[in-house]
Design a protein around this motif. Sequence first.
Motif, PDB file in Angstrom:
ATOM      1  N   MET A  32       0.852  -1.191   0.000  1.00 32.86           N
ATOM      2  CA  MET A  32       0.000   0.000   0.000  1.00 32.86           C
ATOM      3  C   MET A  32       0.888   1.242   0.000  1.00 32.86           C
ATOM      4  N   PRO A  33       0.564   2.232  -0.799  1.00 33.46           N
ATOM      5  CA  PRO A  33       1.370   3.455  -0.790  1.00 33.46           C
ATOM      6  C   PRO A  33       1.136   4.233   0.514  1.00 33.46           C
ATOM      7  N   ALA A  34       2.161   4.955   0.958  1.00 26.26           N
ATOM      8  CA  ALA A  34       2.044   5.735   2.188  1.00 26.26           C
ATOM      9  C   ALA A  34       1.078   6.887   1.954  1.00 26.26           C
ATOM     10  N   ARG A  35       0.230   7.122   2.963  1.00 26.80           N
ATOM     11  CA  ARG A  35      -0.748   8.204   2.838  1.00 26.80           C
ATOM     12  C   ARG A  35      -0.085   9.525   3.203  1.00 26.80           C
ATOM     13  N   LYS A  36      -0.502  10.549   2.524  1.00 24.86           N
ATOM     14  CA  LYS A  36       0.004  11.878   2.830  1.00 24.86           C
ATOM     15  C   LYS A  36      -0.752  12.397   4.049  1.00 24.86           C
ATOM     16  N   ALA A  37      -0.010  13.036   4.953  1.00 25.23           N
ATOM     17  CA  ALA A  37      -0.631  13.587   6.158  1.00 25.23           C
ATOM     18  C   ALA A  37      -1.489  14.778   5.780  1.00 25.23           C
ATOM     19  N   THR A  38      -2.735  14.744   6.221  1.00 25.85           N
ATOM     20  CA  THR A  38      -3.631  15.855   5.935  1.00 25.85           C
ATOM     21  C   THR A  38      -3.772  16.697   7.200  1.00 25.85           C
ATOM     22  N   LYS A  39      -3.828  17.994   7.028  1.00 30.23           N
ATOM     23  CA  LYS A  39      -3.979  18.887   8.172  1.00 30.23           C
ATOM     24  C   LYS A  39      -5.444  18.941   8.569  1.00 30.23           C
ATOM     25  N   LYS A  40      -5.671  18.783   9.877  1.00 30.56           N
ATOM     26  CA  LYS A  40      -7.052  18.885  10.363  1.00 30.56           C
ATOM     27  C   LYS A  40      -7.438  20.344  10.422  1.00 30.56           C
ATOM     28  N   ALA A  41      -8.677  20.618  10.091  1.00 32.14           N
ATOM     29  CA  ALA A  41      -9.165  21.994  10.146  1.00 32.14           C
ATOM     30  C   ALA A  41      -9.294  22.405  11.602  1.00 32.14           C
ATOM     31  N   THR A  42      -8.795  23.573  11.923  1.00 32.42           N
ATOM     32  CA  THR A  42      -8.902  24.030  13.302  1.00 32.42           C
ATOM     33  C   THR A  42     -10.335  24.492  13.555  1.00 32.42           C
TER      34      THR A  42
END
Length: 148
Positions: free
Chosen positions: A23-33
């Motif tokens: 599985m390809p590594a997932r890109k970290a997504t920023k959580k909405a503040t």
Amino acid sequence: EPAAPADERASKTRPDRDEQGKMPARKATKKATPAHPTYEAMIKSAIVALKDRTGSSVQAIAKYMAAKYKLPDNFKVHLSRFLKTYVDNGKLVKVKASYKLGSLKSEAKPKKKAAPKKKAAPKKKTAPKKKIVKKKAAPKKKTASKKK
């Protein structure tokens, strides 16, 4: 038909995998503040604003928070969870079905350094008190014995 090599099979059967079948590594997504402050700050402001001597109920705190802040529909679930954790941490004190400020109260106002105390003016020596001499009580009169 001749069997295809393992790496070709992996990529054909699972399009979400890379060439090695991983599985390809997932890109970290920023959580909405969130648009609101922390629950700790909101709960504290609610209890302070409600000014209830015996503590503020969950319903009163929730009503205040809903009126003042833009919160999600399920904020009451989070509110009860945070209230429980703050009671466990000692930040809030639970009194019957209400909550009072515990250690949150002292965090708001940092304690100022105590001003050095001025030495008290030396007391003037008063004249020594006169000794009061107690007078001895007068001896009791002897009663006359009855004559026979």
